[in-house]
Design a protein around this motif. Structure first.
Motif, mmCIF file in Angstrom:
data_model
loop_
_atom_site.group_PDB
_atom_site.id
_atom_site.type_symbol
_atom_site.label_atom_id
_atom_site.label_comp_id
_atom_site.label_asym_id
_atom_site.label_seq_id
_atom_site.Cartn_x
_atom_site.Cartn_y
_atom_site.Cartn_z
ATOM 1 N N PRO A 1 30.198 10.219 -13.593
ATOM 2 C CA PRO A 1 29.766 11.212 -14.589
ATOM 3 C C PRO A 1 28.358 10.990 -15.127
ATOM 4 C CG PRO A 1 32.030 10.557 -15.005
ATOM 5 C CD PRO A 1 31.536 9.668 -13.909
ATOM 6 N N HIS A 2 27.955 9.723 -15.332
ATOM 7 C CA HIS A 2 26.642 9.487 -15.932
ATOM 8 C C HIS A 2 25.499 9.652 -14.933
ATOM 9 C CE1 HIS A 2 27.248 5.595 -14.009
ATOM 10 N NE2 HIS A 2 25.978 5.306 -14.226
ATOM 11 N N LEU A 3 25.826 9.836 -13.641
ATOM 12 C CA LEU A 3 24.777 10.039 -12.636
ATOM 13 C C LEU A 3 24.615 11.502 -12.240
ATOM 14 C CD1 LEU A 3 25.380 6.985 -10.258
ATOM 15 C CD2 LEU A 3 23.617 7.247 -12.021
ATOM 16 N N VAL A 4 25.498 12.370 -12.708
ATOM 17 C CA VAL A 4 25.462 13.777 -12.307
ATOM 18 C C VAL A 4 24.136 14.425 -12.705
ATOM 19 C CG1 VAL A 4 26.436 16.045 -12.816
ATOM 20 C CG2 VAL A 4 27.955 14.151 -12.231
ATOM 21 N N VAL A 5 23.750 14.304 -13.957
ATOM 22 C CA VAL A 5 22.535 14.983 -14.434
ATOM 23 C C VAL A 5 21.270 14.393 -13.815
ATOM 24 C CG1 VAL A 5 21.116 15.462 -16.466
ATOM 25 C CG2 VAL A 5 23.582 15.837 -16.544
ATOM 26 N N PRO A 6 21.093 13.059 -13.799
ATOM 27 C CA PRO A 6 19.856 12.549 -13.189
ATOM 28 C C PRO A 6 19.727 12.890 -11.709
ATOM 29 C CG PRO A 6 21.355 10.741 -13.739
ATOM 30 C CD PRO A 6 21.874 11.968 -14.414
ATOM 31 N N VAL A 7 20.845 12.888 -10.979
ATOM 32 C CA VAL A 7 20.777 13.252 -9.559
ATOM 33 C C VAL A 7 20.476 14.742 -9.413
ATOM 34 C CG1 VAL A 7 22.098 13.420 -7.418
ATOM 35 C CG2 VAL A 7 22.238 11.352 -8.802
ATOM 36 N N ALA A 8 21.016 15.564 -10.303
ATOM 37 C CA ALA A 8 20.723 17.002 -10.262
ATOM 38 C C ALA A 8 19.236 17.252 -10.505
ATOM 39 C CB ALA A 8 21.562 17.742 -11.297
ATOM 40 N N ILE A 9 18.639 16.467 -11.394
ATOM 41 C CA ILE A 9 17.195 16.609 -11.635
ATOM 42 C C ILE A 9 16.415 16.247 -10.375
ATOM 43 C CG2 ILE A 9 15.230 15.739 -12.968
ATOM 44 C CD1 ILE A 9 17.176 15.287 -15.304
ATOM 45 N N LEU A 10 16.795 15.156 -9.732
ATOM 46 C CA LEU A 10 16.130 14.769 -8.483
ATOM 47 C C LEU A 10 16.321 15.837 -7.410
ATOM 48 C CD1 LEU A 10 16.842 10.928 -8.088
ATOM 49 C CD2 LEU A 10 14.725 12.052 -8.776
ATOM 50 N N PHE A 11 17.523 16.391 -7.321
ATOM 51 C CA PHE A 11 17.794 17.455 -6.340
ATOM 52 C C PHE A 11 16.848 18.623 -6.592
ATOM 53 C CE2 PHE A 11 19.903 20.769 -4.067
ATOM 54 C CZ PHE A 11 20.696 20.155 -3.096
ATOM 55 N N TYR A 12 16.698 18.987 -7.849
ATOM 56 C CA TYR A 12 15.812 20.105 -8.197
ATOM 57 C C TYR A 12 14.366 19.781 -7.813
ATOM 58 C CZ TYR A 12 13.463 23.680 -10.989
ATOM 59 O OH TYR A 12 12.673 24.725 -11.391
ATOM 60 N N LEU A 13 13.908 18.578 -8.147
ATOM 61 C CA LEU A 13 12.528 18.202 -7.866
ATOM 62 C C LEU A 13 12.232 18.171 -6.371
ATOM 63 C CD1 LEU A 13 11.978 15.278 -10.420
ATOM 64 C CD2 LEU A 13 11.027 17.585 -10.548
ATOM 65 N N GLN A 14 13.189 17.729 -5.596
ATOM 66 C CA GLN A 14 12.955 17.516 -4.169
ATOM 67 C C GLN A 14 13.320 18.711 -3.305
ATOM 68 O OE1 GLN A 14 11.078 15.079 -4.996
ATOM 69 N NE2 GLN A 14 11.618 13.797 -3.241
ATOM 70 N N CYS A 15 14.215 19.566 -3.781
ATOM 71 C CA CYS A 15 14.753 20.626 -2.923
ATOM 72 C C CYS A 15 14.395 22.036 -3.368
ATOM 73 C CB CYS A 15 16.277 20.510 -2.835
ATOM 74 S SG CYS A 15 16.865 18.889 -2.303
ATOM 75 N N SER A 16 13.871 22.202 -4.582
ATOM 76 C CA SER A 16 13.580 23.548 -5.076
ATOM 77 C C SER A 16 12.129 23.944 -4.871
ATOM 78 C CB SER A 16 13.897 23.635 -6.577
ATOM 79 O OG SER A 16 15.265 23.441 -6.813
ATOM 80 N N GLN A 17 11.324 23.050 -4.349
ATOM 81 C CA GLN A 17 9.895 23.306 -4.211
ATOM 82 C C GLN A 17 9.541 23.498 -2.728
ATOM 83 O OE1 GLN A 17 8.776 23.081 -7.489
ATOM 84 N NE2 GLN A 17 10.883 22.463 -7.858
ATOM 85 N N PRO A 18 8.382 24.112 -2.448
ATOM 86 C CA PRO A 18 7.943 24.225 -1.050
ATOM 87 C C PRO A 18 7.784 22.857 -0.409
ATOM 88 C CG PRO A 18 6.598 25.610 -2.473
ATOM 89 C CD PRO A 18 7.448 24.776 -3.376
ATOM 90 N N LYS A 19 7.415 21.878 -1.248
ATOM 91 C CA LYS A 19 7.292 20.504 -0.777
ATOM 92 C C LYS A 19 7.855 19.608 -1.867
ATOM 93 C CE LYS A 19 3.808 17.077 0.590
ATOM 94 N NZ LYS A 19 2.362 16.840 0.812
ATOM 95 N N PRO A 20 8.612 18.571 -1.516
ATOM 96 C CA PRO A 20 9.168 17.694 -2.556
ATOM 97 C C PRO A 20 8.087 17.189 -3.506
ATOM 98 C CG PRO A 20 10.095 17.131 -0.419
ATOM 99 C CD PRO A 20 9.013 18.141 -0.164
ATOM 100 N N ILE A 21 8.430 17.135 -4.792
ATOM 101 C CA ILE A 21 7.482 16.659 -5.802
ATOM 102 C C ILE A 21 7.218 15.169 -5.624
ATOM 103 C CG2 ILE A 21 7.141 16.289 -8.282
ATOM 104 C CD1 ILE A 21 6.913 19.184 -7.553
ATOM 105 N N LEU A 22 8.277 14.415 -5.324
ATOM 106 C CA LEU A 22 8.172 12.956 -5.258
ATOM 107 C C LEU A 22 8.091 12.476 -3.819
ATOM 108 C CD1 LEU A 22 10.991 12.107 -7.837
ATOM 109 C CD2 LEU A 22 8.546 12.381 -8.286
#
Length: 718
Positions: A464-485
């Motif tokens: 449960p405590h990893l759901v939100v931080p992993v969701a943020i990483l998913f957004y940063l890496q998968c929602s952009q034309p190129k991964p942010i990180l």
């Protein structure tokens, strides 16, 4: 802002009204004298800097250490039987937008200076250099509420009047804060300074309004008029210059050479003498028009005096709306339910503000405005646009576009961005449907807002405590034309989530960072800005992830992250970052394999054209067609380092549409599978209208120059 110069006048020139006390001793005497439990009402926003103390602030916040500071402070007060009630600000009232903007740009000067120091390998000095970590203002109410169990309230606007009224109604022993308006309000007798407070001994400075009135030979009920004639949030000091010079006989050589205002030690006694020659307050109300003629040379401006005096009138006849709240009931409409939970500090400060038609605000953060990393405010704009659609369906007056005052490189905060709500691919539920719906609907909506493909993953099986931080990483890496990180940066963040040392304050204190990496500071700021935005999303979805699992102290420490970032940058392997522990390595791989398959493939960039000249982060980018946009001079003497050439698109283009309205062109921050993207598949149950970008420039904008997230619009209580 309060009354300009009043506190400094009391501290430097009015010792009878400003003196050292010990809060513990005052409380003990108060208890003996009255038999009551001492209650202190706290202006929460003014306490953030003092409570954070000497913790590392540059790397993204040290949350467990911050909680320890707050717990120690509460224990010191409890030893003297003192109870706390805390109030936090809501949205900035529009009458103070100019002041808010000015402070954000002043903050930008500090940020640019800090990154210059970091890049020159010099040390930031404690006491001289400080910047509130991103998210501190957003999550501090939850520390007091959920960890310490204190009553915590969030106001609709600034909290100073609510603090004064609550203290008066409940007979509080004192107020703790740092706002000169608390001297003017006729409220609790004791007004304690948070800036002068020693958290261990409870020694501080007390401002005594009654003693001030004796020194100035005025009555307590004349203090609001004193405030107006000195200059406050309603009556600006610039409008009083002629009055000060001509009627108070303040000569030009007495004005401060930098800001053209008389110093407090000259101005305040002269204003008090002027007030002495006026009728008592109960008679003066009839003569305010003639007073306005004297002060402003215009009777028609009497409303300024009425409003300036009126803002200090406390409503103590009616039950206060904070401690006398109704229980949430099934029949309550959604606006009332949201308002109730907003006041109880359960939702953050954005949700109810947007429902009421107010703008979204995002302050200056510790971002390197010359780097090729985008600003967090822009990165998460597409996420907010989807949340706006959830709110749009429940807003009483409807929502067409949401104004956003966001600080990011490329804007001078002259006007807000206007963001169009974006429909989810399968259709967006309303707040009523979400708050009355089952957990599956809340989860599905949350995941759809992050990324449509998130539902296809094993996301819900994470701890449960990893759901939100992993969701943020998913957004940063998968929602952009190129991964942010970069890949190793993602490794460092995940290692920091899982690190055993994050749970041990002694181990965290023992970390000695060999240096500070400027890009790591920016990455941490983006992540924490993401967490603030995810708090907004989770609140709208009625918390499919519980609050205790989405707060930063559940998975984040900035110093620990920086430690792993430096290790990963110098080539540490995944096994090293996982401290060669099998269980940590397994969780690490579970998180990474959840994200990697959904990342956009890296496309090599051909460099056949020379890179464009470097420019300031506050300069306007080039317009379409190759013509240079209007040059913008950096404000306040800012001369930031130059910007390197971009190796991937980070620009939200602003173009003129066929109808002559400024609107952003196709945004790289909108998911490729979004119904508002030209690449959408169009096979979903929901059919959106004519595709358009979620972002439009304010109609008052004078330029259609493109703006970049790495150089985008700005704004800054995290």
């Amino acid at each position: 802002m309060g009354v300009r110069g009043l506190q400094s006048f009391m501290e430097s020139h009015c010792g009878q009204a400003c003196y050292s006390v010990n809060i513990g001793k005052v409380a003990d005497e108060y208890q003996k004298r009255t038999g009551k439990t001492p209650l202190i009402v706290v202006d929460g926003m003014s306490c953030l800097r003092k409570l954070y103390g000497k913790l590392n602030w540059i790397c993204g916040g040290q949350w467990k250490g911050y909680i320890e500071h707050i717990q120690d402070f509460q224990k010191s007060l409890q030893q003297h039987g003192i109870n706390l009630v805390l109030f936090f600000d809501g949205n900035t009232p529009e009458r103070k937008r100019e002041t808010w903007t000015h402070r954000r740009l002043e903050n930008l000067k500090d940020v640019i200076n800090y990154f210059t120091i970091i890049k020159s390998n010099k040390e930031l000095e404690h006491g001289k250099h400080f910047f509130l970590p991103t998210g501190l203002a957003a999550f501090t109410p939850l520390i007091f509420k959920d960890v310490l169990g204190c009553p915590v309230y969030t106001c609709l606007e600034e909290c100073d009047k609510a603090v004064a009224e609550y203290a008066k109604i409940h007979g509080a022993m004192g107020i703790l804060g740092q706002d000169s308006d608390y001297i003017i309000y006729n409220t609790a007798h004791y007004y304690f300074s948070i800036n002068h407070l020693n958290l261990e001994t409870l020694d501080t400075v007390m401002y005594d309004r009654n003693a001030l009135c004796r020194v100035l030979h005025i009555s307590v009920d004349q203090l609001p008029l004193l405030s107006c004639l000195i200059g406050n949030d309603v009556v600006h000091q610039e409008d009083l210059l002629l009055f000060h010079q001509q009627h108070l006989r303040i000569s030009m050589h007495q004005l401060h050479r930098h800001h053209n205002r008389p110093p407090p030690e000259i101005l305040i006694p002269k204003v008090a003498t002027f007030i002495n020659n006026q009728p008592p307050m109960d008679q003066l109300s009839q003569q305010l028009p003639s007073l306005a003629r004297v002060v402003f040379r215009d009777e028609n401006r009497v409303h300024l005096l009425l409003d300036g005096i009126g803002m200090y009138q406390l409503d103590i006849e009616n039950p206060d709306e904070f401690s006398n709240q109704p229980k949430e009931v099934e029949g309550m409409n959604i606006m009332d339910r949201v308002r109730l939970r907003h006041i109880n500090s359960e939702l953050g400060r954005h949700l109810f503000a947007i429902l009421r038609g107010e703008p979204y605000e995002s302050s200056t953060t510790l971002e390197d405005y010359t780097s090729n990393l985008p600003s967090g405010a822009i990165v998460f704009q597409a996420l907010r646009a989807r949340v706006y659609r959830l709110l749009q369906k429940s807003a009483r007056d409807g929502l067409s576009q949401v104004p956003e005052w966001c600080m990011y490189s490329g804007s001078l905060l002259k006007e807000p961005d206007l963001v169009d709500p974006v429909e989810l691919e399968g259709g967006s539920p309303s707040l009523e449907e979400l708050w009355n719906g089952d957990s599956d609907l809340k989860w599905r909506t949350f995941m759809d807002c992050v990324h449509p493909q998130l539902c296809e993953t094993r996301f819900r099986t994470l701890p449960p405590h990893l759901v939100v931080p992993v969701a943020i990483l998913f957004y940063l890496q998968c929602s952009q034309p190129k991964p942010i990180l970069k890949d190793w940066e993602m490794n460092a963040i995940m290692a920091a989530f899982l690190s055993p040392m994050r749970e041990d304050l002694n181990q965290i204190r023992a970390i000695a960072l060999p240096r500070i990496d400027a890009r790591a500071v920016h990455v941490a700021a983006i992540f924490m800005k993401g967490l603030v935005n995810f708090f907004f999303l989770l609140a709208a979805c009625d918390f499919p992830v519980s609050r205790k699992n989405m707060v930063p102290w559940a998975f984040w420490d900035g110093k620990v992250f920086h430690h792993y970032y430096l290790r990963a940058k110098s080539g540490a392997k995944v096994e090293d970052l996982c401290e060669h522990k099998e269980e940590i390595h397994k969780q690490f791989m579970d998180m990474k394999t959840l994200i990697l398959p959904h990342m956009a493939p890296t496309v090599p960039v051909k460099t056949t054209v020379p890179s464009s000249p470097s420019r300031s982060p506050l300069e306007s980018p080039k317009k379409k067609g190759g013509h240079l946009g209007t040059s913008i001079t950096p404000p306040l003497g800012i001369s930031p380092p130059t910007t390197p050439a971009r190796d991937h698109p980070t620009t939200l283009a602003i173009t003129k549409n066929l109808y002559g309205k400024n609107s952003r062109g196709s945004s790289p921050l909108v998911s490729p599978s979004s119904p508002h993207s030209a690449r959408g598949h169009g096979k979903h149950p929901y059919k959106s209208p004519q595709p358009r970008s979620p972002v439009a420039k304010s109609p008052v904008a004078k330029s259609s120059a493109a703006k970049s997230p790495a150089k985008s619009p700005k704004k800054s209580v995290s």
